[in-house]
Scaffold this active site. Structure first.
Site: not given
Length: 423
Positions: A281-282, A285, A361
């Site tokens: 997920h990070e 970004h 997100e």
């Protein structure tokens, strides 16, 4: 005889306080939001929390959310108090007596005094927030550690604020009509500089970073990083367990300053598959250029903000300057006026910013599903995040509107459930 304007500050302060306290009370007492997911569904809080845990998470979240709205109004009142009580003018006078010919020296003295005064006035409320975190088991920080972190923050904020105020003062004096445009142009490299130096200069002031000790997990994370073309050959863990029980991980910085970081609480509470999903997920970004898009959004938002400030700042100073002992628009004692306008505009624009952040997100969650092919681990990680951080999975809409930069926990789990069914 004093004009009516001289008596306006007190009723304005009272209205702000009553308004913020009214919103805080509404948020604290709001019981209109209910668990919207069916019983037995993984997004239903009662499927991964006991009834007591869920109640505790709701209670904690309501207190923190209420304190946020109360604190916002209190901050505005503090700035008005500094103006109306003549404190800002006294700090200006002290600065000009110490440095009669050095504008940078005057700004430095004024900023240091101003930061200390505002910090001391707001400290009781900040301390109460800390006490709430400790009482609910979210924070492990001792009083000494809390004061130390706040002292560091005071120093860092002061050092970073001095050049900004000094430049604004110079531009106002040299170019009264176009100062805001010059200020915006200077803010672009300053913002980029902060993004670059934060991982390698600012963050280490607060915590101890070291290379991740779990080599097997490190290899898995770096394999994901290489897929994402993140220019990093290491993963860092940071000792946060002495401060909090909450979980976190992030990728920040740009280019050579990019850092992949895991809190040690995350390492302790999540298994490897759950951590890999979170890191996916990070990294999403980074892959989707959210940092750069965020930078572009900040540049555009700053343009609008400084323009609005330019339109209102001069009028407020001319209207109330005499009663606040402000001599002209480029008077140092007018600094709280500018800061008040920044705070009000930031608060008013936060719903739009939060909406964009929630989109980012969700996009990062989608990327994590794509690269890990393991939405079940994502579901478990979000469930643990809610339970350990006491996050309300279904907050009131007004709270989500003004505060949430992420989709709610229930929304994120529901999305992952949909992806799991597609496999």
């Amino acid at each position: 005889m004093k004009s009516l304007r001289a008596y306006l500050t007190l009723p304005i302060c009272l209205l702000i306080l009553l308004g913020s306290l009214g919103v805080s009370y509404y948020v604290y007492k709001d019981t209109g939001h209910v668990v919207q997911t069916p019983n037995g569904d993984e997004a239903n809080p009662l499927s991964f929390m006991s009834a007591a845990e869920y109640q505790r998470a709701e209670d904690y979240s309501r207190i923190k959310d209420a304190l946020y709205f109360a604190g916002q109004g209190f901050h505005w009142v503090v700035l008005l108090f500094v103006l109306a009580a003549g404190l800002s003018a006294k700090m200006r006078d002290r600065a000009t007596r110490i440095f009669r010919s050095s504008s940078l020296g005057q700004v430095t003295v004024y900023t240091v005094l101003f930061q200390i005064v505002v910090t001391l006035i707001e400290m009781p409320l900040d301390w109460y927030r800390h006490v709430v975190d400790v009482n609910y088991g979210v924070s492990n920080m001792t009083a000494e550690a809390w004061f130390q972190d706040n002292l560091i923050s005071l120093g860092v904020d002061t050092v970073m604020t001095i050049p900004v105020i000094w430049l604004a003062w110079l531009f106002l004096k040299k170019s009264p009509r176009r100062w805001w445009l010059w200020m915006w142009m200077v803010s672009i490299p300053l913002t980029a500089f902060v993004i670059v130096i934060q991982p390698i200069v600012v963050d280490p002031l607060y915590n101890d970073f070291r290379p991740l000790q779990n080599q097997e997990l490190k290899t898995k994370i770096l394999n994901l990083a290489h897929q994402a073309d993140i220019p990093s050959d290491d993963v860092y863990e940071v000792d946060m367990s002495k401060k909090t029980n909450a979980l976190n991980a992030y990728v920040n910085g740009i280019g050579p300053s990019a850092r992949i970081v895991l809190w040690d609480t995350t390492l302790q509470k999540l298994n490897d598959d759950e951590i890999v999903f979170i890191m996916g997920h990070e990294m999403g970004h980074y892959v989707k250029h959210h940092i750069l898009w965020g930078f572009a959004g900040t540049v555009a938002g700053t343009f609008v903000m400084v323009y609005l400030i330019a339109v209102t700042f001069r009028r407020i100073v001319r209207w109330m300057g005499e009663h606040w002992h402000i001599e002209h628009v480029h008077d140092l004692s007018a600094v709280p006026v500018g800061l008040l306008l920044i705070s009000v505009i930031s608060f008013a624009s936060s719903p739009l910013e939060n909406y964009v952040e929630r989109y980012y997100e969700h996009s990062a969650d989608s990327y994590a599903v794509e690269v890990t092919d393991n939405p079940e681990s994502g579901i478990h990680s979000f469930q643990k995040l809610a339970r350990l951080s006491l996050s309300d999975p279904n907050p009131p809409e007004i709270v989500k509107f003004f505060r949430y930069t992420h989709p709610t926990i229930s929304e994120r789990i529901e999305y992952l459930e949909e992806q799991e069914k597609k496999q």
